[in-house]
Write a protein that holds these residues in place. Sequence first.
Motif, PDB file in Angstrom:
ATOM      1  N   TYR A 271       0.834  -1.201   0.000  1.00 58.46           N
ATOM      2  CA  TYR A 271       0.000   0.000   0.000  1.00 58.46           C
ATOM      3  C   TYR A 271       0.871   1.254   0.000  1.00 58.46           C
ATOM      4  CZ  TYR A 271      -2.596   3.936   1.877  1.00 58.46           C
ATOM      5  OH  TYR A 271      -3.109   5.197   2.074  1.00 58.46           O
ATOM      6  N   TYR A 272       1.837   1.312   0.924  1.00 56.85           N
ATOM      7  CA  TYR A 272       2.652   2.527   0.999  1.00 56.85           C
ATOM      8  C   TYR A 272       3.517   2.709  -0.240  1.00 56.85           C
ATOM      9  CZ  TYR A 272       1.227   4.120   5.568  1.00 56.85           C
ATOM     10  OH  TYR A 272       0.483   4.634   6.587  1.00 56.85           O
TER      11      TYR A 272
ATOM     12  N   THR B 138      -8.975   0.608  -1.318  1.00 61.92           N
ATOM     13  CA  THR B 138      -9.495   1.495  -2.356  1.00 61.92           C
ATOM     14  C   THR B 138      -8.568   2.655  -2.708  1.00 61.92           C
ATOM     15  OG1 THR B 138     -10.694   2.923  -0.771  1.00 61.92           O
ATOM     16  CG2 THR B 138     -11.847   0.968  -1.601  1.00 61.92           C
ATOM     17  N   MET B 139      -7.740   3.097  -1.762  1.00 59.87           N
ATOM     18  CA  MET B 139      -6.922   4.282  -2.012  1.00 59.87           C
ATOM     19  C   MET B 139      -5.918   4.103  -3.148  1.00 59.87           C
ATOM     20  SD  MET B 139      -6.205   7.396  -1.595  1.00 59.87           S
ATOM     21  CE  MET B 139      -7.110   7.962  -0.145  1.00 59.87           C
ATOM     22  N   PRO B 140      -5.227   2.948  -3.286  1.00 67.24           N
ATOM     23  CA  PRO B 140      -4.303   2.829  -4.424  1.00 67.24           C
ATOM     24  C   PRO B 140      -4.979   3.009  -5.775  1.00 67.24           C
ATOM     25  CG  PRO B 140      -3.780   1.178  -2.783  1.00 67.24           C
ATOM     26  CD  PRO B 140      -5.077   1.814  -2.353  1.00 67.24           C
ATOM     27  N   LEU B 141      -6.199   2.513  -5.930  1.00 70.13           N
ATOM     28  CA  LEU B 141      -6.923   2.693  -7.188  1.00 70.13           C
ATOM     29  C   LEU B 141      -7.261   4.171  -7.406  1.00 70.13           C
ATOM     30  CD1 LEU B 141      -9.337  -0.384  -6.934  1.00 70.13           C
ATOM     31  CD2 LEU B 141      -7.243  -0.174  -8.305  1.00 70.13           C
ATOM     32  N   ARG B 142      -7.698   4.825  -6.351  1.00 71.19           N
ATOM     33  CA  ARG B 142      -8.003   6.259  -6.446  1.00 71.19           C
ATOM     34  C   ARG B 142      -6.732   7.041  -6.795  1.00 71.19           C
ATOM     35  NH1 ARG B 142     -11.048  10.680  -4.267  1.00 71.19           N
ATOM     36  NH2 ARG B 142      -9.730  12.208  -3.225  1.00 71.19           N
ATOM     37  N   PHE B 143      -5.635   6.691  -6.134  1.00 70.26           N
ATOM     38  CA  PHE B 143      -4.384   7.417  -6.366  1.00 70.26           C
ATOM     39  C   PHE B 143      -3.907   7.223  -7.802  1.00 70.26           C
ATOM     40  CE2 PHE B 143       0.150   8.244  -6.138  1.00 70.26           C
ATOM     41  CZ  PHE B 143       0.217   9.359  -5.319  1.00 70.26           C
TER      42      PHE B 143
ATOM     43  N   ALA C 116       6.943   0.500   7.390  1.00 73.17           N
ATOM     44  CA  ALA C 116       5.786  -0.403   7.419  1.00 73.17           C
ATOM     45  C   ALA C 116       6.187  -1.774   7.933  1.00 73.17           C
ATOM     46  CB  ALA C 116       5.160  -0.501   6.028  1.00 73.17           C
ATOM     47  N   ASN C 117       7.391  -2.224   7.610  1.00 73.99           N
ATOM     48  CA  ASN C 117       7.854  -3.517   8.103  1.00 73.99           C
ATOM     49  C   ASN C 117       7.981  -3.528   9.621  1.00 73.99           C
ATOM     50  OD1 ASN C 117       9.048  -6.234   7.780  1.00 73.99           O
ATOM     51  ND2 ASN C 117      10.878  -5.216   8.575  1.00 73.99           N
ATOM     52  N   LEU C 118       8.193  -2.359  10.231  1.00 69.01           N
ATOM     53  CA  LEU C 118       8.254  -2.261  11.688  1.00 69.01           C
ATOM     54  C   LEU C 118       6.859  -2.263  12.329  1.00 69.01           C
ATOM     55  CD1 LEU C 118      11.004   0.489  12.189  1.00 69.01           C
ATOM     56  CD2 LEU C 118      11.265  -2.001  12.365  1.00 69.01           C
ATOM     57  N   GLY C 119       5.820  -2.321  11.503  1.00 69.98           N
ATOM     58  CA  GLY C 119       4.470  -2.273  12.038  1.00 69.98           C
ATOM     59  C   GLY C 119       3.923  -0.872  12.151  1.00 69.98           C
ATOM     60  N   CYS C 120       4.526   0.089  11.453  1.00 68.63           N
ATOM     61  CA  CYS C 120       4.048   1.469  11.487  1.00 68.63           C
ATOM     62  C   CYS C 120       2.865   1.598  10.522  1.00 68.63           C
ATOM     63  CB  CYS C 120       5.151   2.449  11.105  1.00 68.63           C
ATOM     64  SG  CYS C 120       6.550   2.444  12.243  1.00 68.63           S
TER      65      CYS C 120
END
Length: 432
Positions: free
Chosen positions: A41-42, A272-277, A112-116
């Motif tokens: 996602y990120y 949904t955000m990746p599609l919107r982006f 993100a791998n750290l759980g952030c």
Amino acid sequence: MATDKPAPVVLAVGGREVAVSNPHKVYFPEAGITKLDLVHYYLAVAEGALRAAGGRPNVLVRYADGIHGEFFFQKRAPARPPWIEVVELRFPSGRLAEEVVPRDAAALAWMANLGCLELHPHPVRADDLEHPDELRIDLDPVPGVEWPQLQAVARVVRQALADVSLVGWPKTSGSRGIHVNVRIHRRWSFDQVRRAALALAREVERRTPALATSKWWKEERHGVFLDYNQNAKDRTVASAYSVRPKPDARVSAPVTWEELESCQPEDFTLRTMPLRFAALGDRHAGIDDHAGSLETLLELSARHEAQGLGDAPWPPHYRKQAGEPPRAQPSRRASSKPLIEIGRSADKDEALAGLERWKARHPQAAALLAPADVLVDAMRGRHTTWTRVRVNLEHVPEPLRPAQEALDPDAGPGDRVSGRPPRGSRRARPEE
């Protein structure tokens, strides 16, 4: 019988390698979203996420066991690859710590791998830590306030900003609120930016007193609270594109003012955000081109002070400030609010269960409570937070008002037996 941990997945990101450990660990059980899904996602929204949080020191908010596990705020950067940038900050306590400064998509994947799940940047750039370049307007609804009222207050905020020649960029908070970010020239101190935010909050309250409030104490609030203290030094909020710890993995979504009129917070999720982006790009792509001046808001602040409206309360872990009014809550001063305390616990669900037991004992009084009459406070200790539940009985006739009872539960900060919060409780953001 012990089982081997799954092998990490190694991603090539912008010429760097990022290892994702335990990639299939589920972070969002209800939505079936894993750690690897979070990383992807990120990477998909990296351009927008870096516009919001890149180049800034970030507090790490780590959910190592997913949204239903324990989480904690980490200001001091952990062991890291040499390409992860850090910068040293001085906190209000005087202590120093190095915080992570993401610069590229690989840094977001590493975090993100750290759980952030969330990105929590300070409102300053790494090359100038004393002069914010962002004024943050946080619209925080009290219990019972619905989304249309937040939208109405946001419209007033937009006009109030336009009247002082500032441009606001709205986003859903990813929870119940709305954030409006304003780029400003890097000329003013944290204290000046906070005073400008307080002046704006009071102006919005003046324009729509039935809908908005600038009152710090929960027992004095109604409608939508404009949290001016989010601009105090060392405060951070979830930035644009942050994933929030909600079962549907909703995100803090940048929107246009026109979109804000028709959208719902649940419209925007990790799915949904990746599609919107990909389709629309970053709705805040132009934010850095519209830095403005705080002079007019600071002039308004000076007029407020001349009229007897000086400073307002600071967050409780800050030192008492010059000119700050009494920090004691109204319920601890002379107050017309008939408040009683129900319970305290390091576990919010346990504190709320105590409230339900109180309601069962006092059904007549409970039936007369308005949503805003139930005050649920997250109390911050040095290493933990705990929840306090109080009830305002002003809408209950005096003959029906229950007296103060023994607290249920009565745990206070942390587990009194072990001194540690139970699993699943929130650890506080430390002040240093």
